[in-house]
Design a protein around this motif. Structure first.
Motif, short mmCIF file in Angstrom:
data_model
loop_
_atom_site.label_atom_id
_atom_site.label_comp_id
_atom_site.label_asym_id
_atom_site.label_seq_id
_atom_site.Cartn_x
_atom_site.Cartn_y
_atom_site.Cartn_z
N GLU A 1 72.25 57.59 43.41
CA GLU A 1 71.03 57.10 44.04
C GLU A 1 71.21 55.75 44.73
OE1 GLU A 1 66.30 56.20 43.00
OE2 GLU A 1 67.72 56.62 41.37
N LYS A 2 71.92 54.82 44.09
CA LYS A 2 72.05 53.48 44.67
C LYS A 2 72.70 53.50 46.05
CE LYS A 2 76.55 52.24 42.63
NZ LYS A 2 77.27 51.22 41.83
N ASN A 3 73.58 54.46 46.29
CA ASN A 3 74.22 54.57 47.60
C ASN A 3 73.29 55.18 48.64
OD1 ASN A 3 76.59 53.56 46.44
ND2 ASN A 3 77.30 55.62 45.88
N VAL A 4 72.49 56.16 48.21
CA VAL A 4 71.52 56.80 49.11
C VAL A 4 70.47 55.78 49.55
CG1 VAL A 4 69.66 58.51 49.23
CG2 VAL A 4 71.85 59.11 48.16
N THR A 5 69.95 55.02 48.61
CA THR A 5 68.89 54.06 48.94
C THR A 5 69.40 52.96 49.88
OG1 THR A 5 69.32 52.74 46.94
CG2 THR A 5 67.69 54.50 46.77
N LEU A 6 70.63 52.50 49.67
CA LEU A 6 71.17 51.44 50.53
C LEU A 6 71.41 51.96 51.95
CD1 LEU A 6 72.15 48.55 50.81
CD2 LEU A 6 74.41 49.30 50.02
N ALA A 7 71.94 53.17 52.06
CA ALA A 7 72.20 53.74 53.39
C ALA A 7 70.89 53.94 54.15
CB ALA A 7 72.93 55.07 53.25
N PHE A 8 69.86 54.44 53.45
CA PHE A 8 68.58 54.67 54.13
C PHE A 8 67.91 53.35 54.49
CE2 PHE A 8 64.09 55.46 54.55
CZ PHE A 8 64.05 56.62 55.33
N LEU B 1 54.57 43.36 53.78
CA LEU B 1 54.76 44.71 53.27
C LEU B 1 56.11 44.79 52.55
CD1 LEU B 1 53.62 47.63 53.20
CD2 LEU B 1 54.88 48.05 55.33
N LEU B 2 56.09 45.40 51.37
CA LEU B 2 57.31 45.70 50.62
C LEU B 2 57.43 47.21 50.48
CD1 LEU B 2 59.73 45.06 48.64
CD2 LEU B 2 58.02 45.03 46.82
N ILE B 3 58.59 47.74 50.89
CA ILE B 3 58.85 49.17 50.75
C ILE B 3 60.09 49.34 49.86
CG2 ILE B 3 59.36 51.34 51.93
CD1 ILE B 3 58.10 50.18 54.44
N SER B 4 59.88 49.91 48.69
CA SER B 4 60.98 50.14 47.76
C SER B 4 61.45 51.59 47.91
CB SER B 4 60.53 49.87 46.32
OG SER B 4 61.63 49.86 45.44
N ILE B 5 62.75 51.77 48.16
CA ILE B 5 63.30 53.09 48.46
C ILE B 5 64.01 53.67 47.24
CG2 ILE B 5 64.84 54.39 49.99
CD1 ILE B 5 62.51 53.10 51.44
N ASP C 1 63.46 47.34 50.08
CA ASP C 1 64.11 47.21 48.78
C ASP C 1 64.88 48.48 48.43
OD1 ASP C 1 64.75 46.39 46.12
OD2 ASP C 1 62.99 47.52 45.40
N PRO C 2 66.21 48.50 48.65
CA PRO C 2 67.00 49.66 48.22
C PRO C 2 67.08 49.69 46.70
CG PRO C 2 68.20 48.26 49.79
CD PRO C 2 67.05 47.47 49.28
#
Length: 441
Positions: A235-242, A284-288, A217-218
C-alpha cells in the motif's frame, strides 16, 4: 560615716544641703549612663538576632533557582510543557526563527531534570538548557516548524510548595509565527500569549495573498507498509505513486500551492501529518489509501470524512486499522486531550466539517464518472489523520488491494491518471465554491 559641713561664703552654715544636691545629681547621671549603656547593648543584641534570623532568607535569595521537575505531553499538533520550581521564577520569554524556537530566560538556575523527560517528542524537536553566565540561565525549545504559544503562565502550586511554569504550544503557519515575532518586536523584545480568537482558524481569510493550498497525504510509509495485495503490492508504494501523480496535475493547473506530507518512503506519525497541514494553512487535506478487506469480491473507491460515530461497521474497522499506524514505530500517542469546549473552536470545527462533507460529495460525483465506486461510497469514521479542527479533510480509499482487479488498476498508470484528474476536477469545483462563500458570491 559623718557629713562634712561647708560654710556658705556669706558665713552662714548650710553647705550640707549643697553637698547633698551634688550627690543626688551625680547618682542620677550614673544611673542614666548605666541605662543608656544597657539600652545600647540590648539594641546591638536585637540587631545580631535579627541578622541571624534573616540570613537564611538572604542566603536563599542568593541561591540559584531550582527546577525540580520537567514534563512534556501532547503530539505534533499540540503540546503542554510544565516546569516546577522551588520558588517563584522571574521569567522572560521570546521567539526566534531559523529554526523556530521558544527561548525562556531565568535567573541563575539549577536544572534537576531527567534526560528522559526532555527527549524530543510531538511538536518539540529538541530541548536545551544551561547557564549563560552573569547569573542568567536559559531553556530553548525547538519546534518541528512554526508554532504558536497559546499560553505561558507562572502559577503557584496548589499544595503551596513552589511554583510552576505551564506552556501550551500548537502547530501554526509561518505567517502566524512571523506575526508573533512582529508583535514581539513591538513589546520590548518579549511577547505575550496569543489570543485564540485571533489565531485559530483564520487562515486564508486574514491573508489575502494566500493561494488555495492542498496537502496530499500518501498513507503509511517507512516501516509501516500498510496493506498488502494478493500479488504482493504494498500500500505505501501505491499511495506515494498516486499522490505524486495528483500533485503534478494540480501543479500544472497553476492556481494552487500543493504540498505532500511525504515524498519518499518514510514513516510519519498521524499527528505529524495533521501538523504539516496546519503549518501550511491548508484549505484541504486529502489522505490517500488502498486497503484490504476480507470480502474478496468487494471493490471500488470510497471517500471518508471524520465523525465521532462511524457510519457503518466497515468504516469503523478501517479507522481502527489506520489509527494503529503509529504503533509500527512504537510511538502510539494516547488521545488523552480534554474535549475542547471553547465556543469559537467548536464553531470552527463545525464549519470545517461542513466543508469536508461538501468536498466529499463533490469528489464522489467526480469519481463516479471515471472510476468504480463501492455501494454507499461516502462514509465516515473517527480517523485521527482527519482531525485538524481548521482544515477540511477527506480520506480516499482508491480501491481494495484484496481484490485482484482493483490491485491491477492501482498499478496502471492510465487508471491513476484518470482518477487523479477526477480529484483535480473536484478540487477546482470546491476551491471555486469556497472562494464564493468567502466573498458572498
Amino acid at each position: 560615716m559623718g557629713l562634712a559641713v561647708f560654710t556658705h561664703k556669706s558665713g552662714r552654715a548650710g553647705g550640707i544641703f549643697l553637698y547633698a544636691a551634688h550627690f543626688r545629681a551625680a547618682h542620677f547621671r550614673a544611673a542614666r549612663f548605666r541605662a543608656a549603656h544597657f539600652f545600647r547593648g540590648a539594641c546591638l543584641l536585637l540587631l545580631v538576632v535579627a541578622c541571624l534570623a534573616l540570613s537564611p532568607v538572604s542566603f536563599a535569595a542568593d541561591a540559584p533557582l531550582a527546577v525540580t521537575s520537567y514534563k512534556m505531553a501532547g503530539d505534533a499538533t499540540k503540546m503542554r510543557i510544565v516546569m516546577n520550581f522551588d520558588r517563584e521564577p522571574d521569567v522572560k520569554w521570546f521567539l526566534l526563527r531559523g529554526p523556530h524556537r521558544l527561548v525562556v530566560d531565568l535567573p541563575s538556575t539549577r536544572f534537576a531534570i531527567k534526560s528522559k523527560d526532555v527527549k524530543a517528542r510531538g511538536l518539540v524537536r529538541s530541548v536545551r538548557y544551561g547557564d549563560l553566565g552573569e547569573r542568567v540561565s536559559r531553556l530553548i525549545l525547538t519546534g518541528k516548524g512554526p508554532f504558536a504559544v497559546d499560553r505561558f503562565d507562572v502559577l503557584k502550586n496548589d499544595d503551596g510548595n513552589g511554583y510552576r511554569i505551564a506552556i501550551d504550544m500548537s502547530a501554526a503557519s509561518v505567517r502566524e509565527f512571523d506575526a508573533a515575532l512582529a508583535n514581539q518586536a513591538l513589546t520590548t523584545s518579549s511577547t505575550v500569549s496569543s489570543d485564540k480568537g485571533g489565531r485559530v482558524g483564520t487562515g486564508p481569510v486574514s491573508n489575502p495573498g494566500h493561494r488555495f493550498t492542498v496537502i496530499i497525504d500518501p498513507g503509511h510509509g517507512g516501516i509501516d507498509g500498510g496493506a498488502e495485495g494478493m500479488n504482493g503490492t504494498v500500500e505505501k508504494n501505491v499511495t506515494l505513486a498516486f499522490a505524486t501523480e495528483l500533485r503534478d496535475k494540480l501543479a500544472a493547473v497553476g492556481k494552487y500551492d500543493v504540498f505532500m506530507t511525504r515524498e519518499t518512503d518514510q514513516f510519519l506519525r498521524l499527528d505529524d501529518r495533521v501538523r504539516i497541514a496546519r503549518q501550511h494553512e491548508a484549505d484541504l487535506l486529502i489522505s490517500i489509501h488502498a486497503d484490504t478487506i476480507r470480502v474478496k469480491g468487494l471493490r471500488g473507491a470510497t471517500v471518508y470524512t471524520v465523525s465521532d460515530k462511524a457510519s457503518d461497521p466497515e468504516a469503523q474497522a478501517l479507522a481502527d486499522r489506520e489509527n494503529l499506524s503509529d504503533q509500527f514505530a512504537g510511538m502510539e500517542i494516547k488521545d488523552d486531550n480534554k474535549e475542547v469546549t471553547d465556543i469559537l473552536i467548536d464553531l470552527i470545527r463545525r464549519e470545517t466539517h461542513s466543508f469536508s462533507m461538501s468536498f466529499a460529495q463533490t469528489l464522489v460525483g467526480q469519481l463516479s464518472t471515471s472510476v468504480g465506486l463501492i455501494n454507499n461510497p461516502q462514509r465516515s469514521a473517527s480517523f485521527k489523520v482527519l482531525k485538524a479542527p481548521d482544515v477540511p479533510s477527506v480520506l480516499v480509499e482508491l480501491g481494495y488491494l484484496s481484490n485482484a482487479k482493483d490491485e491491477a488498476q492501482l498499478l496502471s498508470a492510465d487508471w491513476r491518471s484518470k482518477a487523479a484528474q477526477s480529484i483535480t476536477n473536484a478540487i477546482a469545483l470546491f476551491a471555486s465554491a469556497k472562494a464564493g462563500a468567502r466573498t458572498g458570491g
